[in-house]
Design a protein around this motif. Structure first.
Motif, short mmCIF file in Angstrom:
data_model
loop_
_atom_site.label_atom_id
_atom_site.label_comp_id
_atom_site.label_asym_id
_atom_site.label_seq_id
_atom_site.Cartn_x
_atom_site.Cartn_y
_atom_site.Cartn_z
N ILE A 85 -54.12 73.54 75.99
CA ILE A 85 -54.95 72.54 75.31
C ILE A 85 -54.82 71.23 76.10
CG2 ILE A 85 -54.85 73.57 73.02
CD1 ILE A 85 -52.60 71.62 72.34
N ALA A 86 -55.84 70.38 75.97
CA ALA A 86 -55.84 69.13 76.73
C ALA A 86 -56.56 68.04 75.97
CB ALA A 86 -56.48 69.34 78.10
N LEU A 87 -56.20 66.80 76.29
CA LEU A 87 -56.85 65.61 75.75
C LEU A 87 -57.26 64.73 76.91
CD1 LEU A 87 -57.61 63.96 73.20
CD2 LEU A 87 -55.36 62.86 73.40
N GLY A 88 -58.52 64.28 76.91
CA GLY A 88 -59.02 63.50 78.04
C GLY A 88 -59.62 62.18 77.61
N LEU A 89 -59.60 61.22 78.55
CA LEU A 89 -60.20 59.91 78.34
C LEU A 89 -60.91 59.52 79.63
CD1 LEU A 89 -60.52 57.39 76.52
CD2 LEU A 89 -58.44 56.51 77.57
N MET A 90 -62.15 59.06 79.52
CA MET A 90 -62.94 58.72 80.69
C MET A 90 -63.69 57.41 80.48
SD MET A 90 -66.36 60.45 82.21
CE MET A 90 -67.28 59.29 81.21
N TYR A 91 -63.81 56.63 81.56
CA TYR A 91 -64.66 55.43 81.56
C TYR A 91 -65.66 55.56 82.68
CZ TYR A 91 -66.35 50.72 82.36
OH TYR A 91 -67.17 49.64 82.55
N ARG A 92 -66.95 55.43 82.35
CA ARG A 92 -68.03 55.53 83.33
C ARG A 92 -68.79 54.21 83.39
NH1 ARG A 92 -72.07 60.39 82.56
NH2 ARG A 92 -70.39 61.45 83.68
N ASN A 99 -79.88 49.60 85.28
CA ASN A 99 -80.00 49.09 83.92
C ASN A 99 -79.72 50.20 82.93
OD1 ASN A 99 -80.53 47.47 81.72
ND2 ASN A 99 -82.77 47.73 81.85
N SER A 100 -78.44 50.47 82.70
CA SER A 100 -78.03 51.57 81.83
C SER A 100 -76.69 51.23 81.20
CB SER A 100 -77.93 52.87 82.63
OG SER A 100 -77.62 53.96 81.79
N SER A 101 -76.40 51.89 80.08
CA SER A 101 -75.18 51.63 79.34
C SER A 101 -73.96 52.27 80.03
CB SER A 101 -75.30 52.17 77.91
OG SER A 101 -74.06 52.11 77.24
N ASN A 102 -72.83 51.57 79.96
CA ASN A 102 -71.57 52.20 80.34
C ASN A 102 -71.14 53.17 79.25
OD1 ASN A 102 -71.54 50.58 82.65
ND2 ASN A 102 -70.43 48.93 81.60
N GLU A 103 -70.10 53.94 79.54
CA GLU A 103 -69.69 54.97 78.58
C GLU A 103 -68.17 55.12 78.57
OE1 GLU A 103 -69.85 59.85 77.99
OE2 GLU A 103 -71.20 58.86 79.41
N ILE A 104 -67.64 55.25 77.35
CA ILE A 104 -66.26 55.67 77.15
C ILE A 104 -66.29 57.02 76.46
CG2 ILE A 104 -64.08 55.19 75.97
CD1 ILE A 104 -64.69 52.23 76.25
N ARG A 105 -65.54 57.98 77.00
CA ARG A 105 -65.60 59.34 76.48
C ARG A 105 -64.21 59.86 76.15
NH1 ARG A 105 -68.45 63.76 80.23
NH2 ARG A 105 -70.02 62.10 80.13
N VAL A 106 -64.09 60.45 74.96
CA VAL A 106 -62.85 61.10 74.54
C VAL A 106 -63.12 62.60 74.45
CG1 VAL A 106 -61.07 61.27 72.76
CG2 VAL A 106 -62.15 59.06 73.25
N THR A 107 -62.23 63.42 75.03
CA THR A 107 -62.46 64.85 75.12
C THR A 107 -61.27 65.63 74.58
OG1 THR A 107 -63.83 64.58 77.09
CG2 THR A 107 -62.97 66.78 76.68
N GLN A 108 -61.57 66.68 73.80
CA GLN A 108 -60.56 67.64 73.37
C GLN A 108 -60.93 68.99 73.98
OE1 GLN A 108 -62.58 66.09 70.70
NE2 GLN A 108 -61.32 64.28 71.11
N GLN A 109 -59.93 69.72 74.48
CA GLN A 109 -60.22 70.93 75.25
C GLN A 109 -59.26 72.07 74.92
OE1 GLN A 109 -61.09 70.63 79.60
NE2 GLN A 109 -59.25 71.87 79.86
#
Length: 227
Positions: A85-92, A99-109
């Motif tokens: 199992i894994a837990l992830g965090l990403m910033y894009r 002209n686009s939104s940034n993103e913060i993503r939390v992932t469960q795997q």
């Protein structure tokens, strides 16, 4: 390079040719990724990634414009030899390039791996919470991966391997209709040392399958380093 590897390169070339001709408005991207992995124990490991994505072809124009950069982290816990199992965090970041939104993503795997002689089969389930400037999206993913060494019964240093992944995705949010996606990606990898391997591949993405299908093609390169 042996005959098997050459044949696989031909297959990748045919895949790219068919994909790009399938639609007149296919967008083509290049994505490059660096991953740094470290095992703190036999059960716990961490991965830190840095990647970028650039336009290569769009609207009948050939160009190379950076679209985004992102950093990511995954913490993985092995449950046994087959499951983890894994837990992830990403910033894009996209706002710096378009002209686009940034993103913060939390992932469960959840991941399961099986070995059948020389063929390794991987099943991956992911749930993601994607936080944008004005809304939040929830995405669920299932990926089936098959990889096999191209020389011998196991992968040794200096040898190549072939991997293909198939993935289905469902995205839901309050401001958009649910969207179905499909991705297929064949790749060739080289184990340069016990701590370093690289992969070259292509990926066909079919988005909004249940609304108005859009397709895009990715040329992917990745470098994985164990530290």
């Amino acid at each position: 390079m042996n005959i098997s590897c050459t044949r696989l390169l031909v297959v990748l070339f045919v895949f790219v040719s068919i994909s790009t001709k399938a639609q007149d408005h296919t967008e083509v991207f290049h994505e490059h990724e660096f991953n740094f992995r470290h095992s703190f124990s036999q059960k716990y490991s961490a991965n830190f990634g840095l990647s970028s994505r650039a336009y290569v072809y769009t609207n009948e124009d050939v160009l190379y414009n950076l679209r985004q950069v992102q950093i990511s982290h995954f913490s993985t816990l092995k449950l046994d030899l087959k499951h983890s199992i894994a837990l992830g965090l990403m910033y894009r970041n996209r706002d710096a390039f378009e002209n686009s939104s940034n993103e913060i993503r939390v992932t469960q795997q959840f991941n399961r791996k099986s070995l059948f002689k020389t063929l390794r089969v991987g099943h991956r389930l992911r749930s993601e919470q994607r936080f944008y400037d004005s809304f939040t999206a929830f995405r669920f993913r299932y990926r089936l991966a098959l990889d096999i060494p191209l020389q011998g019964l196991k992968l040794d240093v200096g040898e190549t391997y072939f991997v293909v992944t198939n993935e289905g995705l469902l995205t839901s949010s309050k401001v958009h209709k649910p969207e179905l996606e499909y991705r297929i990606s064949p790749s060739i990898g080289i184990l340069l040392s016990e701590a370093l391997n690289i992969e070259f591949g292509v990926e066909l993405r079919l988005d909004q399958l249940n609304i108005n299908t859009e397709d895009s093609l990715f040329f992917n390169t990745s470098v994985d380093i164990k530290i």
